[in-house]
Design an enzyme around this catalytic site. Structure first.
Site, PDB file in Angstrom:
ATOM      1  N   SER A 126       0.835  -1.200   0.000  1.00 24.00           N
ATOM      2  CA  SER A 126       0.000   0.000   0.000  1.00 24.00           C
ATOM      3  C   SER A 126       0.867   1.246   0.000  1.00 24.00           C
ATOM      4  O   SER A 126       1.606   1.495   0.954  1.00 24.00           O
ATOM      5  CB  SER A 126      -0.921   0.019   1.223  1.00 24.00           C
ATOM      6  OG  SER A 126      -1.475   1.307   1.403  1.00 24.00           O
TER       7      SER A 126
ATOM      8  N   ASP B 246      -6.022   0.249  -9.052  1.00 24.06           N
ATOM      9  CA  ASP B 246      -7.259   0.982  -9.359  1.00 24.06           C
ATOM     10  C   ASP B 246      -7.855   0.608 -10.713  1.00 24.06           C
ATOM     11  O   ASP B 246      -8.953   1.040 -11.043  1.00 24.06           O
ATOM     12  CB  ASP B 246      -6.991   2.493  -9.338  1.00 24.06           C
ATOM     13  CG  ASP B 246      -6.828   3.020  -7.922  1.00 24.06           C
ATOM     14  OD1 ASP B 246      -7.449   2.451  -7.007  1.00 24.06           O
ATOM     15  OD2 ASP B 246      -6.078   3.995  -7.739  1.00 24.06           O
TER      16      ASP B 246
END
Length: 449
Positions: free
Chosen positions: A176, A329
């Site tokens: 992340s 994404d």
């Protein structure tokens, strides 16, 4: 379209003419957020060109103002930020409301939490569901106190910073960039060195921009796919100029639209080619996509290129888990492309999609089902059985769950399906790509809002 907090406003798309023309999509969202934050933490003036003026970034700008920065918009996409420097933040008078901005809220927890002030974070219904514990745990090791929080470490939450932030070495539990960035931003206001170890390399905009503003950052390989990033604390950051490259995550929508719509030939200008952001392009080329890179150049410390995209016959592939951080994404729009491919596409290791604006894995699956696309979910893998270019579409309106990427993905799908596609709400598209519908119409797309 209404605002994301108001009455839902359905949007529909249908197949029609080929897509043709040249467009430039908005500035990169990740770099736009960070431009505001680094402007705040610098001494002197930062000038930004090409800023994404979506709701998420404007929320980050408001938070930077509340913490002491002077921010003015001089023209569309052109902003001037006068910062207060590391250690110079003022305590905000009210709640820092981030709306739907997961990136802005998480990065700013590292910024505000590392200063001896009290700050309260909140957001919309979608942000209130998103986990913040993964940010709060390392910040606690750095001396930050969580004064109050909603159940499960969610917003609304209040942080109180220490007199002196403790430098730490921290291995992130998940790949992340937001966790890494929050820790590095907190490390700016600590003496000594802060090190973040990641087992898989994630997007590196924070490291690049730290250097651009004058911080000392060392990046070393760690294990097979990982890196160790070490930041020297308490640098003096200097205001600078930034040209924001266009957002590859936004470019993904017109790009896939051109690939699946027969007869299309589109050029998307100035797309960022950072290798940690181009997983989708790599995957589509493996599937047989006609994507040409033209006029490669450097903008704002990043390589960019114009992409020429033409309608293509796609073939299913297996997308390895290791590619997930470079395209996290883009999986919803990849699932749309896979629906039109020959054969099966398997996307491996999509656990992170379950903690995005919505449970994106479940939301994508539900949308595919409405459109008549065969799919399976095995653990954290999404398997899409392509139809060789013929997708039925139709069905009930796709539930977006206030997720902009779900909305745009299924509107793109509808440009090439036999029956129109409808999404239940298009209002939240403004958070990342406010010009999406007008730009797609400019290319010839039929989208009704």
């Amino acid at each position: 379209m209404s605002h994301a907090h108001g009455t839902p406003s359905p949007v529909a798309s249908r197949s029609g003419a080929p897509l043709k023309g040249r467009i430039r999509v908005p500035g990169d969202k990740s770099i736009s957020h960070r431009s505001m934050i680094f402007g705040l933490l610098s001494i002197g003036e930062t000038r930004v060109e090409g800023l994404l003026e979506g709701d998420d970034v404007l929320r980050t700008a408001e938070a930077c103002r509340a913490l002491g920065a002077t921010i003015t918009r001089e023209a569309p996409g052109r902003w001037r930020i006068v910062g207060v420097g590391i250690g110079g933040l003022t305590e905000p008078k009210g709640v820092l409301d981030f709306g739907n901005a997961g990136t802005g809220s998480r990065l700013m927890m590292g910024v505000a939490g590392s200063h001896p002030i009290t700050s309260t974070f909140d957001g919309d219904a979608s942000l209130r569901k998103r986990p913040m514990r993964r940010i709060l745990d390392p910040l606690a090791q750095m001396g930050v106190t969580v004064v109050s929080e909603a159940e499960g470490g969610r917003v609304p939450l209040t942080l109180r910073g220490p007199r002196e932030t403790i430098p730490i070495t921290y291995e992130t539990p998940a790949a992340s960039a937001q966790i890494k960035s929050a820790i590095l931003l907190a490390g700016l206001n600590s003496p000594g060195k802060t090190t973040v170890i990641e087992r898989e390399a994630t997007r590196d905009h924070t490291e690049r921009m730290l250097r651009h503003f004058g911080a000392s950052v060392e990046v070393a390989p760690h294990g097979t796919d990982g890196r160790a990033i070490t930041l020297q604390g308490q640098p003096e950051l200097r205001g600078t100029d930034i040209v924001v490259p266009t957002d590859p995550s936004s470019a993904a929508f017109p790009l896939v639209a051109a690939l699946i719509t027969p007869g299309s030939d589109v050029v998307i200008e100035g797309v960022m080619m950072n290798p940690l952001r181009t997983g989708l392009i790599t995957t589509l080329i493996e599937m047989g996509a006609a994507i040409e890179r033209l006029n490669e150049r450097n903008e704002g410390g990043e390589t960019v290129a114009d992409l020429r995209v033409r309608h293509s016959r796609l073939t299913g592939v297996t997308v390895p888990h290791a590619r997930a951080p470079a395209m996290i994404d883009e999986y919803p729009i990849l699932a749309v492309a896979a629906s039109f491919a020959e054969g099966t596409t398997r996307m491996q290791g999509l656990h992170e999609l379950r903690v995005k604006e919505s449970d994106r894995l479940a939301a994508v699956a539900a949308g595919l089902a409405e459109a008549g696309v065969a799919y399976e979910i095995e653990g954290d893998d999404l398997i899409v059985h392509g139809s060789g270019g013929k997708v039925r579409g139709g069905g009930r309106p796709v539930a977006t769950h206030l997720d902009h990427r779900i909305a745009m993905s299924f509107l793109v799908m509808g440009l090439a399906t036999a029956e129109p596609m409808t999404v239940d709400d298009g209002a939240m598209i403004v958070t990342s790509f406010p010009s999406f519908i007008p730009l797609m119409r400019e290319l010839g797309a039929t989208i009704q809002d």
